[in-house]
Design a protein around this motif. Structure first.
Motif, PDB file in Angstrom:
ATOM      1  N   GLN A   1       0.832  -1.210   0.000  1.00 22.66           N
ATOM      2  CA  GLN A   1       0.000   0.000   0.000  1.00 22.66           C
ATOM      3  C   GLN A   1       0.869   1.264   0.000  1.00 22.66           C
ATOM      4  O   GLN A   1       0.618   2.205  -0.740  1.00 22.66           O
ATOM      5  N   VAL A   2       1.915   1.275   0.826  1.00 25.93           N
ATOM      6  CA  VAL A   2       2.806   2.439   0.912  1.00 25.93           C
ATOM      7  C   VAL A   2       3.524   2.652  -0.419  1.00 25.93           C
ATOM      8  O   VAL A   2       3.626   3.780  -0.919  1.00 25.93           O
TER       9      VAL A   2
ATOM     10  N   GLN B   1       1.080   4.096  -2.854  1.00 25.76           N
ATOM     11  CA  GLN B   1       0.801   5.496  -2.528  1.00 25.76           C
ATOM     12  C   GLN B   1       1.933   6.410  -2.980  1.00 25.76           C
ATOM     13  O   GLN B   1       1.706   7.421  -3.650  1.00 25.76           O
ATOM     14  N   LEU B   2       3.159   6.059  -2.613  1.00 26.36           N
ATOM     15  CA  LEU B   2       4.296   6.926  -2.922  1.00 26.36           C
ATOM     16  C   LEU B   2       4.550   7.012  -4.424  1.00 26.36           C
ATOM     17  O   LEU B   2       4.886   8.080  -4.941  1.00 26.36           O
TER      18      LEU B   2
ATOM     19  N   GLU C   1       2.149   9.335  -5.985  1.00 25.91           N
ATOM     20  CA  GLU C   1       2.508  10.732  -5.689  1.00 25.91           C
ATOM     21  C   GLU C   1       3.780  11.147  -6.424  1.00 25.91           C
ATOM     22  O   GLU C   1       4.383  12.166  -6.099  1.00 25.91           O
TER      23      GLU C   1
ATOM     24  N   ARG D   1      -6.274  -0.295   3.327  1.00 26.43           N
ATOM     25  CA  ARG D   1      -6.800   0.620   2.299  1.00 26.43           C
ATOM     26  C   ARG D   1      -6.742   2.070   2.751  1.00 26.43           C
ATOM     27  O   ARG D   1      -6.448   2.970   1.976  1.00 26.43           O
ATOM     28  N   LYS D   2      -7.012   2.313   4.047  1.00 26.56           N
ATOM     29  CA  LYS D   2      -7.065   3.674   4.578  1.00 26.56           C
ATOM     30  C   LYS D   2      -5.694   4.224   4.965  1.00 26.56           C
ATOM     31  O   LYS D   2      -5.544   5.420   5.201  1.00 26.56           O
TER      32      LYS D   2
ATOM     33  N   LYS E   1      -2.062   5.745   5.096  1.00 25.78           N
ATOM     34  CA  LYS E   1      -1.187   6.615   4.296  1.00 25.78           C
ATOM     35  C   LYS E   1      -0.042   7.095   5.179  1.00 25.78           C
ATOM     36  O   LYS E   1      -0.234   7.345   6.366  1.00 25.78           O
TER      37      LYS E   1
END
Length: 196
Positions: free
Chosen positions: A32-33, A36-37, A40, A192-193, A195
């Protein structure tokens, strides 16, 4: 922004799927991380200690090199160069017996070493980018018990005893507690949530 992730779990960062005895909640969080990164537009550099067959034991020859302020071996020199280039450093590991596992401790002992990543006399870090330090952990101990009864020994060892001492002030800890008591749906929702 470049993020270096130091991942420590025996099943490695590839254990994110729900396969019994080959799964790791921490690996699912890593996935997940990383997603996310990357979304971004960040660069993610993974150091997977078990996959790399990192040796956490400090031998007599290792200690002699450490005392002289030279990298212990080529793998350590590579890790050090990658950390020097980081804008953000994330350590991911399970908490065992209230502290980090041997791989993470050995990584700190051998990689975050004097003369290489901090000055021996002043204890000033050589990480000139002043990276954000983030720690993501899992543990079976309830959070309240870990903090108020055991005194959060991980925070004392990592934040006060390592990073604050070498003047790395930007530190954040994300702790997942008692995940094994959650249902699969609850664990998936937590991931999922999440960050950084």
């Amino acid at each position: 922004m470049k993020t270096v992730i130091i991942f420590d779990h025996p099943y490695t960062s590839n254990a994110s799927e729900n396969v019994p005895h080959q799964r790791s909640f921490l690996a699912a969080v890593y996935k997940q991380v990383q997603t996310q990164l990357t979304a971004e537009h960040g660069e993610v550099d993974l150091i997977d200690l078990h996959a790399d067959h990192f040796d956490p034991v400090m031998s007599a020859q290792d200690l002699a090199n450490w005392r002289r302020g030279v990298p212990i071996n080529d793998q350590i020199a590579d890790y050090q160069a990658r950390l020097l280039d980081a804008d953000q450093i994330i350590l991911m590991f399970p908490i065992w017996w209230e502290v980090m596992p041997a791989m993470t401790k050995g990584f700190l002992d051998k990689v975050y070493s004097k003369g290489c990543l901090y000055e021996a006399g002043s204890m000033q870090t050589k990480l000139v980018k002043q990276p954000q330090i983030k720690v993501i952990t899992t543990m079976s101990t309830p959070s309240w018990l870990y903090r108020w009864v055991f005194g959060a020994p991980l925070l004392k060892a990592l934040f006060r005893g390592t990073f604050l001492k070498t003047r790395l002030f930007h530190f954040k800890w994300y702790g997942f507690s008692q995940v094994e008591k959650k249902s699969l749906a609850q664990r998936q929702e937590m991931i999922r949530k999440f960050k950084v």
